[in-house]
Design a protein around this motif. Structure first.
Motif, PDB file in Angstrom:
ATOM      1  N   PRO A  76      76.332  85.086  85.583  1.00  0.00           N
ATOM      2  CA  PRO A  76      75.763  85.832  86.713  1.00  0.00           C
ATOM      3  C   PRO A  76      74.793  86.943  86.289  1.00  0.00           C
ATOM      4  O   PRO A  76      73.826  87.235  87.005  1.00  0.00           O
ATOM      5  CB  PRO A  76      76.981  86.411  87.435  1.00  0.00           C
ATOM      6  N   ALA A  77      75.005  87.548  85.144  1.00  0.00           N
ATOM      7  CA  ALA A  77      74.079  88.585  84.668  1.00  0.00           C
ATOM      8  C   ALA A  77      72.715  87.971  84.366  1.00  0.00           C
ATOM      9  O   ALA A  77      71.673  88.589  84.647  1.00  0.00           O
ATOM     10  CB  ALA A  77      74.639  89.289  83.433  1.00  0.00           C
ATOM     11  N   ASN A  78      72.697  86.759  83.833  1.00  0.00           N
ATOM     12  CA  ASN A  78      71.431  86.091  83.553  1.00  0.00           C
ATOM     13  C   ASN A  78      70.712  85.704  84.842  1.00  0.00           C
ATOM     14  O   ASN A  78      69.485  85.803  84.935  1.00  0.00           O
ATOM     15  CB  ASN A  78      71.662  84.858  82.674  1.00  0.00           C
ATOM     16  N   VAL A  79      71.475  85.272  85.846  1.00  0.00           N
ATOM     17  CA  VAL A  79      70.891  84.962  87.155  1.00  0.00           C
ATOM     18  C   VAL A  79      70.329  86.240  87.773  1.00  0.00           C
ATOM     19  O   VAL A  79      69.218  86.243  88.309  1.00  0.00           O
ATOM     20  CB  VAL A  79      71.933  84.308  88.088  1.00  0.00           C
ATOM     21  N   TYR A  80      71.087  87.319  87.688  1.00  0.00           N
ATOM     22  CA  TYR A  80      70.652  88.610  88.233  1.00  0.00           C
ATOM     23  C   TYR A  80      69.353  89.064  87.554  1.00  0.00           C
ATOM     24  O   TYR A  80      68.431  89.538  88.214  1.00  0.00           O
ATOM     25  CB  TYR A  80      71.766  89.644  88.023  1.00  0.00           C
ATOM     26  N   MET A  81      69.275  88.884  86.256  1.00  0.00           N
ATOM     27  CA  MET A  81      68.071  89.257  85.512  1.00  0.00           C
ATOM     28  C   MET A  81      66.864  88.458  85.992  1.00  0.00           C
ATOM     29  O   MET A  81      65.785  89.009  86.210  1.00  0.00           O
ATOM     30  CB  MET A  81      68.285  89.045  84.012  1.00  0.00           C
ATOM     31  N   ALA A  82      67.054  87.154  86.182  1.00  0.00           N
ATOM     32  CA  ALA A  82      65.955  86.299  86.637  1.00  0.00           C
ATOM     33  C   ALA A  82      65.564  86.617  88.084  1.00  0.00           C
ATOM     34  O   ALA A  82      64.379  86.751  88.397  1.00  0.00           O
ATOM     35  CB  ALA A  82      66.343  84.828  86.499  1.00  0.00           C
ATOM     36  N   ALA A  83      66.556  86.740  88.949  1.00  0.00           N
ATOM     37  CA  ALA A  83      66.283  86.965  90.368  1.00  0.00           C
ATOM     38  C   ALA A  83      65.599  88.308  90.622  1.00  0.00           C
ATOM     39  O   ALA A  83      64.828  88.442  91.576  1.00  0.00           O
ATOM     40  CB  ALA A  83      67.581  86.886  91.167  1.00  0.00           C
ATOM     41  N   ASN A  84      65.872  89.286  89.767  1.00  0.00           N
ATOM     42  CA  ASN A  84      65.306  90.622  89.949  1.00  0.00           C
ATOM     43  C   ASN A  84      64.174  90.927  88.972  1.00  0.00           C
ATOM     44  O   ASN A  84      63.723  92.066  88.905  1.00  0.00           O
ATOM     45  CB  ASN A  84      66.417  91.670  89.842  1.00  0.00           C
ATOM     46  N   ARG A  91      59.549  94.887  78.242  1.00  0.00           N
ATOM     47  CA  ARG A  91      58.532  93.841  78.402  1.00  0.00           C
ATOM     48  C   ARG A  91      58.910  92.930  79.553  1.00  0.00           C
ATOM     49  O   ARG A  91      60.030  92.419  79.612  1.00  0.00           O
ATOM     50  CB  ARG A  91      58.415  93.003  77.127  1.00  0.00           C
ATOM     51  N   LYS A  92      57.967  92.742  80.455  1.00  0.00           N
ATOM     52  CA  LYS A  92      58.181  91.794  81.547  1.00  0.00           C
ATOM     53  C   LYS A  92      58.032  90.381  80.998  1.00  0.00           C
ATOM     54  O   LYS A  92      57.066  90.070  80.321  1.00  0.00           O
ATOM     55  CB  LYS A  92      57.159  92.009  82.670  1.00  0.00           C
ATOM     56  N   LEU A  93      59.004  89.559  81.279  1.00  0.00           N
ATOM     57  CA  LEU A  93      58.951  88.167  80.856  1.00  0.00           C
ATOM     58  C   LEU A  93      58.374  87.326  81.989  1.00  0.00           C
ATOM     59  O   LEU A  93      58.561  87.643  83.161  1.00  0.00           O
ATOM     60  CB  LEU A  93      60.352  87.667  80.511  1.00  0.00           C
ATOM     61  N   PRO A  94      57.691  86.243  81.657  1.00  0.00           N
ATOM     62  CA  PRO A  94      57.195  85.364  82.723  1.00  0.00           C
ATOM     63  C   PRO A  94      58.364  84.740  83.482  1.00  0.00           C
ATOM     64  O   PRO A  94      59.443  84.541  82.921  1.00  0.00           O
ATOM     65  CB  PRO A  94      56.378  84.316  81.979  1.00  0.00           C
ATOM     66  N   TRP A  95      58.135  84.416  84.740  1.00  0.00           N
ATOM     67  CA  TRP A  95      59.205  83.879  85.584  1.00  0.00           C
ATOM     68  C   TRP A  95      59.836  82.639  84.963  1.00  0.00           C
ATOM     69  O   TRP A  95      61.048  82.448  85.032  1.00  0.00           O
ATOM     70  CB  TRP A  95      58.693  83.578  86.997  1.00  0.00           C
ATOM     71  N   TRP A  96      59.015  81.794  84.326  1.00  0.00           N
ATOM     72  CA  TRP A  96      59.543  80.554  83.771  1.00  0.00           C
ATOM     73  C   TRP A  96      60.490  80.822  82.603  1.00  0.00           C
ATOM     74  O   TRP A  96      61.422  80.049  82.362  1.00  0.00           O
ATOM     75  CB  TRP A  96      58.418  79.598  83.365  1.00  0.00           C
ATOM     76  N   ALA A  97      60.279  81.931  81.889  1.00  0.00           N
ATOM     77  CA  ALA A  97      61.184  82.267  80.780  1.00  0.00           C
ATOM     78  C   ALA A  97      62.513  82.787  81.326  1.00  0.00           C
ATOM     79  O   ALA A  97      63.583  82.455  80.807  1.00  0.00           O
ATOM     80  CB  ALA A  97      60.538  83.297  79.865  1.00  0.00           C
ATOM     81  N   LEU A  98      62.430  83.615  82.376  1.00  0.00           N
ATOM     82  CA  LEU A  98      63.655  84.159  82.974  1.00  0.00           C
ATOM     83  C   LEU A  98      64.513  83.053  83.585  1.00  0.00           C
ATOM     84  O   LEU A  98      65.720  83.008  83.374  1.00  0.00           O
ATOM     85  CB  LEU A  98      63.304  85.193  84.042  1.00  0.00           C
TER      86      LEU A  98
END
Length: 115
Positions: A76-84, A91-98
């Protein structure tokens, strides 16, 4: 054996980073959860213990299962990181990496059976 040593090293280093860069890890713990610093530190301790265990010996079925459950628990922490769109070390990661790293969690869970 290479796989076990690789994962053992990765888990150990990641666990240590939970303490040396705790604020970065705290950002990916959903804000609705209490005691976020404690959650980061507790998961760091678990990663260090798992990592050292893998480095020292071949894991038994119980250790493999605990590792798999740990990976499910932190998903869930990884999902939270991607969703937010939470940055990684500033460093901002590209959406596809998240979003792309989420399926890797399932792959890692299956990898534990191969150790």
């Amino acid at each position: 054996m290479f796989r076990r040593l690789l994962y053992g090293t990765v888990y150990t280093v990641a666990g240590v980073l939970h303490f040396t860069r705790e604020e970065n890890f705290r950002k990916i713990v959903p804000k609705v959860l209490p005691c976020r610093k404690f959650i980061v530190q507790a998961s760091g301790v678990m990663e260090v213990l798992f990592g050292l265990s893998l480095l020292l010996r071949k894991p038994g079925p119980k250790t493999k299962r605990l590792l798999q459950l740990f990976l499910v628990a932190v998903f869930p922490a990884n999902v939270y990181m991607a969703a937010n769109n939470i940055d990684l070390n500033g460093r901002k990661l590209p959406w596809w990496a998240l979003w792309g790293r989420l399926p890797l969690q399932g792959w890692l869970i299956k990898e534990m059976d191969k150790l």
